[in-house]
Design a protein around this motif. Sequence first.
Motif, PDB file in Angstrom:
ATOM      1  N   LEU A  96       0.700  -1.492   0.024  1.00  0.00           N
ATOM      2  CA  LEU A  96       0.048  -0.022  -0.010  1.00  0.00           C
ATOM      3  C   LEU A  96       0.873   1.225  -0.114  1.00  0.00           C
ATOM      4  O   LEU A  96       1.809   1.435   0.783  1.00  0.00           O
ATOM      5  CB  LEU A  96      -0.868  -0.211   1.129  1.00  0.00           C
ATOM      6  N   ASN A  97       0.549   2.164  -0.699  1.00  0.00           N
ATOM      7  CA  ASN A  97       1.235   3.328  -1.041  1.00  0.00           C
ATOM      8  C   ASN A  97       0.989   4.511   0.026  1.00  0.00           C
ATOM      9  O   ASN A  97      -0.249   4.067   0.701  1.00  0.00           O
ATOM     10  CB  ASN A  97       1.145   3.900  -2.379  1.00  0.00           C
ATOM     11  N   ASP A  98       1.967   5.566   0.170  1.00  0.00           N
ATOM     12  CA  ASP A  98       1.366   6.379   1.027  1.00  0.00           C
ATOM     13  C   ASP A  98      -0.252   6.891   0.637  1.00  0.00           C
ATOM     14  O   ASP A  98      -0.328   7.191  -0.603  1.00  0.00           O
ATOM     15  CB  ASP A  98       2.435   7.924   1.035  1.00  0.00           C
ATOM     16  N   PHE A  99      -1.017   7.258   1.623  1.00  0.00           N
ATOM     17  CA  PHE A  99      -2.446   7.794   1.421  1.00  0.00           C
ATOM     18  C   PHE A  99      -3.210   6.724   0.639  1.00  0.00           C
ATOM     19  O   PHE A  99      -4.050   7.101  -0.074  1.00  0.00           O
ATOM     20  CB  PHE A  99      -2.488   9.327   0.418  1.00  0.00           C
ATOM     21  N   ALA A 100      -2.982   5.447   0.615  1.00  0.00           N
ATOM     22  CA  ALA A 100      -3.741   4.471   0.059  1.00  0.00           C
ATOM     23  C   ALA A 100      -5.169   4.450   0.726  1.00  0.00           C
ATOM     24  O   ALA A 100      -5.104   4.577   1.957  1.00  0.00           O
ATOM     25  CB  ALA A 100      -3.220   3.040   0.064  1.00  0.00           C
ATOM     26  N   SER A 153       2.185   5.549   9.382  1.00  0.00           N
ATOM     27  CA  SER A 153       3.468   6.181   8.630  1.00  0.00           C
ATOM     28  C   SER A 153       3.208   6.326   7.533  1.00  0.00           C
ATOM     29  O   SER A 153       3.751   7.129   6.423  1.00  0.00           O
ATOM     30  CB  SER A 153       4.661   5.129   9.054  1.00  0.00           C
ATOM     31  N   ARG A 154       2.309   5.425   6.772  1.00  0.00           N
ATOM     32  CA  ARG A 154       1.773   5.760   5.252  1.00  0.00           C
ATOM     33  C   ARG A 154       0.377   6.423   5.086  1.00  0.00           C
ATOM     34  O   ARG A 154       0.019   6.455   3.928  1.00  0.00           O
ATOM     35  CB  ARG A 154       1.776   4.492   4.525  1.00  0.00           C
ATOM     36  N   ARG A 155      -0.079   7.083   6.259  1.00  0.00           N
ATOM     37  CA  ARG A 155      -1.135   7.572   6.181  1.00  0.00           C
ATOM     38  C   ARG A 155      -2.472   6.968   5.273  1.00  0.00           C
ATOM     39  O   ARG A 155      -2.974   7.525   4.559  1.00  0.00           O
ATOM     40  CB  ARG A 155      -1.173   9.224   5.603  1.00  0.00           C
ATOM     41  N   LEU A 156      -2.925   5.737   5.704  1.00  0.00           N
ATOM     42  CA  LEU A 156      -3.708   4.810   5.168  1.00  0.00           C
ATOM     43  C   LEU A 156      -5.031   5.168   5.776  1.00  0.00           C
ATOM     44  O   LEU A 156      -5.206   5.610   6.590  1.00  0.00           O
ATOM     45  CB  LEU A 156      -3.420   3.661   5.314  1.00  0.00           C
TER      46      LEU A 156
END
Lengths: 337, 337
Positions: free
Chosen positions: A235-239, A271-274
């Motif tokens: 999963l990318n940042d902001f996924a 940390s990835r703001r999911l």
Amino acid sequence: MSDVNRRIVLASRPHGEPTPGHFRVERGAVPVPRDGEVLLRNRYLSLDPYMRGRMSAAKSYAKPVEINDVMVGATVAEVAASRNPDFAVGDTVLAYGGWQDFSVSNGQGLRRLDPAAAPVTTSLGVLGMPGMTAYTGLLTIGAPKPGETVVVAAATGPVGSLVGQIAKLKGARAVGIAGGADKCRFLTEELGFDAAVDHRSADLPAALAAACPDGIDVYFENVGGAVFDAVLPLLNDFARVPVCGLVAHYNMTELPPGPDRIPALMRATLSRRLTLRGFIVWDFAEQEPAFLRDVSGWLREGRIRYREDVVEGLESAPEAFIGLLKGRNFGKLVVKL
Amino acid sequence: MSDVNRRIVLASRPHGEPTPGHFRVERGAVPVPRDGEVLLRNRYLSLDPYMRGRMSAAKSYAKPVEINDVMVGATVAEVAASRNPDFAVGDTVLAYGGWQDFSVSNGQGLRRLDPAAAPVTTSLGVLGMPGMTAYTGLLTIGAPKPGETVVVAAATGPVGSLVGQIAKLKGARAVGIAGGADKCRFLTEELGFDAAVDHRSADLPAALAAACPDGIDVYFENVGGAVFDAVLPLLNDFARVPVCGLVAHYNMTELPPGPDRIPALMRATLSRRLTLRGFIVWDFAEQEPAFLRDVSGWLREGRIRYREDVVEGLESAPEAFIGLLKGRNFGKLVVKL
């Protein structure tokens, strides 16, 4: 007209996988509509994973089916008798008639179907609850942008197949996960997915990573389990992760062994703001007109395709449903009565 | 002016709890600003939980501090020399000067402070990054409605205390979690929280349930661990969980023992339609003017209160920071240089 109503009732609550013994066929009189009611003869019964939840007593967003009550489910039905001025004998309607030959309705919640406009069974799939689940969850929560990567599992099913195709219409890259080579081929060759991954791969995480070279921006969650585990590191940042189902967990009788990975999931979320957000389709009931307009249009234009898996006979429903939970169906599972 | 710059550098990476030995004090020459730069004399250093993350090499939203590099941190500083036309000697600025007496800046990212408008240390707390974390996460993700229940832990800290007070200003019920009777009394008597729960209670889940008779609609997550476990069963349908910190996990060296509760968390997310969303304050950078306007106004009107915990001397920073991770501070932790 038959004077017997066959009903499939919940005989007992499964602990783990349901078996045919958890269901029972009963025969009774055809119900008689009272003033304001219609008698419906069910022609097609929809089988959907959410029904596993209704077989359990655990608290959820809907009440469980009681023991000895008829199993619930959406049906395409014909009005067999009417004491309601809004419906005439012979009308075809989308109903919530359950696993039985006949049911009675006061007309509330019935949607009249035009058999000339679209095959009536589409109201149970691509133009019904599964389609609207895909449409609302993907567009409202997932909100894919052009060039982003959208991943969905159970991708040949009615929800997953629409998630991927709408993602494509919005300019995103669609990656589907399904069980077996035939289903994977169908995804890329028939539905236009950019890539398909077999969840039976020896190394699912590696196969999924290879299919998602730019990571994952939207994961439409309808299965959980090993697929979620393979998705999480990608999963990318902001996924965004719309959560509408967890079919891999429905027959789970206890939590898997440790360690407890909640801290790892929360750390990834931070940390990835999911965004993880659960929903059921009726949370977005106000979008039904937009859904019907858009998806009907895409169907007419040939931009959306769908596949049905039709099983014959009411009494086949328990086995078909048990198979659905194992991914044995190929397309939207419907019972023809 | 002193001709020595004391710097506290990262001596080694902690595995688990940091100790004083992970830091080292170095003495060097005061840096000399080049053309376009200013020399800053740091007067106050902010200590914040996020710094624990920077001590680790693990991938996160920001780069780690390198071994032998000065520890990062926001400072209130005085311009001691200027070769930048935008800043004059004697100006007070908010900087990112780090754990040291002096630093050099090209002016980028400096915010000039007006000591007459508000005590300068507020720029490290209620009017700084912690305050903006509370404001953006609560209002944008939590979006509390009047009558809803908002829960926040580390509630006497700079983030938590503002979360609760803004929740109250928006008509919600504020429940704070803190360690010890003094902090709990401060929450209800000084900050106007509706209830306070001591996380050292023998039965935290029961104490929290008693403080939240209508469940929890917004849980502002900044600690994780046992508090999250107590919160989860109380989350109402459609509850929102902004995730900005997990201080209870920062010193964790391995995942807790099983079972693996991810399926339980996902099930709750689905059946109660929860939203979990990670964020860092700079994801909402465009809200800074609105934040400064609103919170400055509330401060002037006396509708927001704050508390600081001021420690004397740069060389106290490591011990103070170690205590912060254990909840030993009472209010926004600041080092006076």
